[in-house]
Motif scaffolding. Structure first.
Motif, mmCIF file in Angstrom:
data_model
loop_
_atom_site.group_PDB
_atom_site.id
_atom_site.type_symbol
_atom_site.label_atom_id
_atom_site.label_comp_id
_atom_site.label_asym_id
_atom_site.label_seq_id
_atom_site.Cartn_x
_atom_site.Cartn_y
_atom_site.Cartn_z
ATOM 1 N N ARG A 167 0.845 -1.198 0.000
ATOM 2 C CA ARG A 167 0.000 0.000 0.000
ATOM 3 C C ARG A 167 0.875 1.239 0.000
ATOM 4 O O ARG A 167 1.929 1.265 0.635
ATOM 5 N N LEU A 168 0.442 2.262 -0.706
ATOM 6 C CA LEU A 168 1.134 3.541 -0.656
ATOM 7 C C LEU A 168 0.127 4.668 -0.793
ATOM 8 O O LEU A 168 -0.988 4.468 -1.293
ATOM 9 N N LEU A 169 0.528 5.840 -0.322
ATOM 10 C CA LEU A 169 -0.325 7.023 -0.369
ATOM 11 C C LEU A 169 0.086 7.903 -1.541
ATOM 12 O O LEU A 169 1.262 8.012 -1.862
ATOM 13 N N SER A 185 -1.819 -2.360 20.648
ATOM 14 C CA SER A 185 -2.998 -2.547 21.490
ATOM 15 C C SER A 185 -3.990 -3.457 20.781
ATOM 16 O O SER A 185 -3.932 -3.616 19.553
ATOM 17 N N PRO A 186 -4.936 -4.058 21.512
ATOM 18 C CA PRO A 186 -5.961 -4.894 20.857
ATOM 19 C C PRO A 186 -6.741 -4.129 19.798
ATOM 20 O O PRO A 186 -7.110 -4.688 18.769
ATOM 21 N N LEU A 187 -6.987 -2.833 20.047
ATOM 22 C CA LEU A 187 -7.700 -2.034 19.062
ATOM 23 C C LEU A 187 -6.883 -1.897 17.779
ATOM 24 O O LEU A 187 -7.430 -1.985 16.665
ATOM 25 N N GLU A 188 -5.569 -1.691 17.899
ATOM 26 C CA GLU A 188 -4.704 -1.577 16.722
ATOM 27 C C GLU A 188 -4.660 -2.890 15.948
ATOM 28 O O GLU A 188 -4.631 -2.885 14.712
ATOM 29 N N VAL A 189 -4.653 -4.020 16.683
ATOM 30 C CA VAL A 189 -4.652 -5.328 16.014
ATOM 31 C C VAL A 189 -5.947 -5.525 15.238
ATOM 32 O O VAL A 189 -5.936 -5.986 14.088
ATOM 33 N N ASN A 206 -6.401 -5.992 11.215
ATOM 34 C CA ASN A 206 -7.125 -7.096 10.589
ATOM 35 C C ASN A 206 -8.239 -6.576 9.688
ATOM 36 O O ASN A 206 -8.470 -7.119 8.593
ATOM 37 N N TYR A 207 -8.916 -5.535 10.146
ATOM 38 C CA TYR A 207 -9.974 -4.936 9.329
ATOM 39 C C TYR A 207 -9.401 -4.364 8.031
ATOM 40 O O TYR A 207 -9.981 -4.535 6.950
ATOM 41 N N GLN A 208 -8.247 -3.685 8.132
ATOM 42 C CA GLN A 208 -7.616 -3.108 6.943
ATOM 43 C C GLN A 208 -7.183 -4.192 5.968
ATOM 44 O O GLN A 208 -7.318 -4.034 4.742
ATOM 45 N N TYR A 225 -10.679 -7.335 -0.102
ATOM 46 C CA TYR A 225 -11.951 -7.123 -0.795
ATOM 47 C C TYR A 225 -11.772 -6.189 -1.993
ATOM 48 O O TYR A 225 -12.295 -6.452 -3.086
ATOM 49 N N VAL A 226 -11.034 -5.100 -1.787
ATOM 50 C CA VAL A 226 -10.808 -4.128 -2.863
ATOM 51 C C VAL A 226 -10.089 -4.789 -4.028
ATOM 52 O O VAL A 226 -10.441 -4.589 -5.199
ATOM 53 N N ILE A 227 -9.077 -5.609 -3.729
ATOM 54 C CA ILE A 227 -8.317 -6.289 -4.780
ATOM 55 C C ILE A 227 -9.200 -7.273 -5.544
ATOM 56 O O ILE A 227 -9.205 -7.311 -6.779
#
Length: 207
Positions: free
Chosen positions: A13-15, A175-179, A183-185, A191-193
């Motif tokens: 990924r890149l911006l 943190s668990p939120l970052e994990v 995973n969501y990303q 999905y996008v691919i």
């Protein structure tokens, strides 16, 4: 004559910004003869336009095609993912103080209600009263000796659990939120691919 080899690994990924020209050096890591990878790195693969919206998928085959047109006899060894996701970042309006306060209040009230409803479901007040009675032998409808430390510990536990206090991180462990966000990303990128591949197949079939 020995055929030169170049090793290529696509970035996941890149911006990019609107109107930016995407070159191979932006999309991939290259290893090989310095003069060759310098020339390959500056080759243009895509230019961001308004039609691209926010996400562009650049396939490895498009990169290889561009390289082979310039270096037909070059031995290219590929490693890693076959696509790169280019995220186009547009200028966003700054968050006003009023908007920040409103969002903060909504999150604070929502979190407070969630905690209170949980405590009500598990009868936390009765539990504290029972523990207080077992320890002291006296009944107390408001065992603040337990409730105050419990409330402070709940807040401290949340801070330690999420490994953040404002922008300060306590350690390098995610943190668990970052994990979960990671995973969501990953799922979103997959999905996008897949969706992009289906769109390309449909266009090819229509043509």
């Amino acid at each position: 004559m020995e055929v030169e080899a170049v090793y290529l690994r696509m970035r996941h990924r890149l911006l990019a910004s609107p109107g930016q020209t995407i070159r191979i050096k932006d999309l991939a890591q290259l290893v090989g003869p310095e003069d060759v990878i310098q020339e390959i790195g500056h080759m243009t693969v895509h230019k961001i336009t308004v039609e691209d919206k926010t996400i562009v998928i650049i396939d490895l085959m498009k990169v290889l095609k561009a390289i082979k047109e310039r270096f037909p006899s070059l031995d290219i060894q590929t490693v890693g993912t076959p696509q790169s996701i280019v995220e186009v970042q547009y200028k966003q309006s700054k968050i006003t103080g009023v908007y920040f306060v409103v969002v903060w209040l909504l999150l604070f009230i929502g979190a407070a209600l969630a905690i209170m409803n949980f405590h009500e479901d598990v009868s936390m007040q009765q539990v504290h009263q029972k523990i207080y009675y077992l320890v002291t032998g006296r009944e107390n409808d408001y065992p603040l000796l337990l409730q105050v430390p419990y409330s402070l510990g709940l807040g401290l536990g949340m801070v330690l659990f999420f490994n953040h206090i404002f922008k300060k991180r306590f350690n390098e462990e995610p943190s668990p939120l970052e994990v979960e966000m990671f995973n969501y990303q990953q799922d979103l990128d997959q999905y996008v691919i897949m969706n992009e591949n289906k769109e390309n197949e449909k266009k090819a079939h229509d043509n």
